[in-house]
Design an enzyme around this catalytic site. Structure first.
Site, PDB file in Angstrom:
ATOM      1  N   GLN A   1       4.564 -69.299  44.891  1.00  0.00           N
ATOM      2  CA  GLN A   1       3.253 -68.858  44.228  1.00  0.00           C
ATOM      3  C   GLN A   1       2.633 -67.875  45.179  1.00  0.00           C
ATOM      4  O   GLN A   1       1.737 -67.072  44.574  1.00  0.00           O
ATOM      5  CB  GLN A   1       2.441 -69.838  43.868  1.00  0.00           C
ATOM      6  CG  GLN A   1       2.866 -70.750  42.845  1.00  0.00           C
ATOM      7  CD  GLN A   1       2.002 -71.891  42.690  1.00  0.00           C
ATOM      8  OE1 GLN A   1       1.972 -72.775  43.332  1.00  0.00           O
ATOM      9  NE2 GLN A   1       0.991 -71.815  41.799  1.00  0.00           N
TER      10      GLN A   1
ATOM     11  N   HIS B   1       7.940 -75.595  39.925  1.00  0.00           N
ATOM     12  CA  HIS B   1       7.851 -74.337  40.798  1.00  0.00           C
ATOM     13  C   HIS B   1       9.030 -73.702  41.541  1.00  0.00           C
ATOM     14  O   HIS B   1       9.239 -72.814  41.694  1.00  0.00           O
ATOM     15  CB  HIS B   1       6.468 -74.290  41.707  1.00  0.00           C
ATOM     16  CG  HIS B   1       5.287 -74.128  40.898  1.00  0.00           C
ATOM     17  ND1 HIS B   1       5.259 -72.730  40.155  1.00  0.00           N
ATOM     18  CD2 HIS B   1       4.211 -74.479  40.832  1.00  0.00           C
ATOM     19  CE1 HIS B   1       3.791 -72.764  39.724  1.00  0.00           C
ATOM     20  NE2 HIS B   1       3.338 -73.668  40.286  1.00  0.00           N
TER      21      HIS B   1
HETATM   22 NI    NI Z   1       1.262 -74.603  39.724  1.00  0.00          NI
END
Ligand code: NI
Length: 171
Positions: free
Chosen positions: A51, A139
């Protein structure tokens, strides 16, 4: 240092991250420190390295959102060992801001991971922590919570995001 959180649409978010092999390096220490700064600035419960644009199997979780130091977890190369039960709850993601949807997850999860110094740890989580384990490990495998929604729901969210992108409100 706060890093930029990549938003849905960035291809890094949908790639499988690589295992960490070097522990104790200044780079890893800095990455984790920056991830804490970034997650707390965004008031999140969890954050995975992809991220912030780093394709490594590193994630952090704090279900207390900064209220309780003992809840801070750093998981490196995590693996889910077992899942039990079921929970349905609203889920969101710092990479898909503004969208929250109910997602079905296991209610109890056991995870094996390494800590920042490379020691192996086994952790169990229930409810919100179990949800965070599953969301963040996803993720690292390039999976976002919208992948767990129906095609109809997911397409609706994608269309709304496309509009935001066109309007320059999604970067
Ligand atoms: Ni997330």
């Amino acid at each position: 240092m706060i890093r930029k959180i990549l938003k849905y649409g960035d291809p890094i978010l949908e790639k499988v991250a690589e295992a960490v092999t070097a522990f104790g390096s200044p780079e890893l220490h800095k990455l984790v420190a920056d991830m804490w700064d970034t997650m707390y600035a965004a008031k999140g419960v969890g954050l995975a390295a992809p991220q912030v644009g780093v394709r490594q199997r590193v994630l952090i979780i704090d279900t207390s959102v900064g209220e309780d130091e003992s809840k801070k977890l750093v998981l490196i190369n995590p693996e889910i060992l077992s899942k039990e039960g079921k929970q349905v709850g609203e889920e969101g993601c710092l990479s898909i801001p503004g969208f929250r949807e109910p997602v079905t997850r296991a209610n109890q999860v056991e995870v094996r991971a390494q800590n920042e110094t490379g020691e192996t740890v086994v952790l169990t989580g229930e409810e919100l922590l179990a949800r965070a384990f599953q969301h963040e490990v996803d993720h690292l495998n390039g999976i976002l919570f919208i992948n767990h929604l129906s095609n109809l729901k997911r397409d609706m969210i994608r269309r709304k995001i496309k509009k935001l992108q066109k309007a320059g409100e999604w970067d």
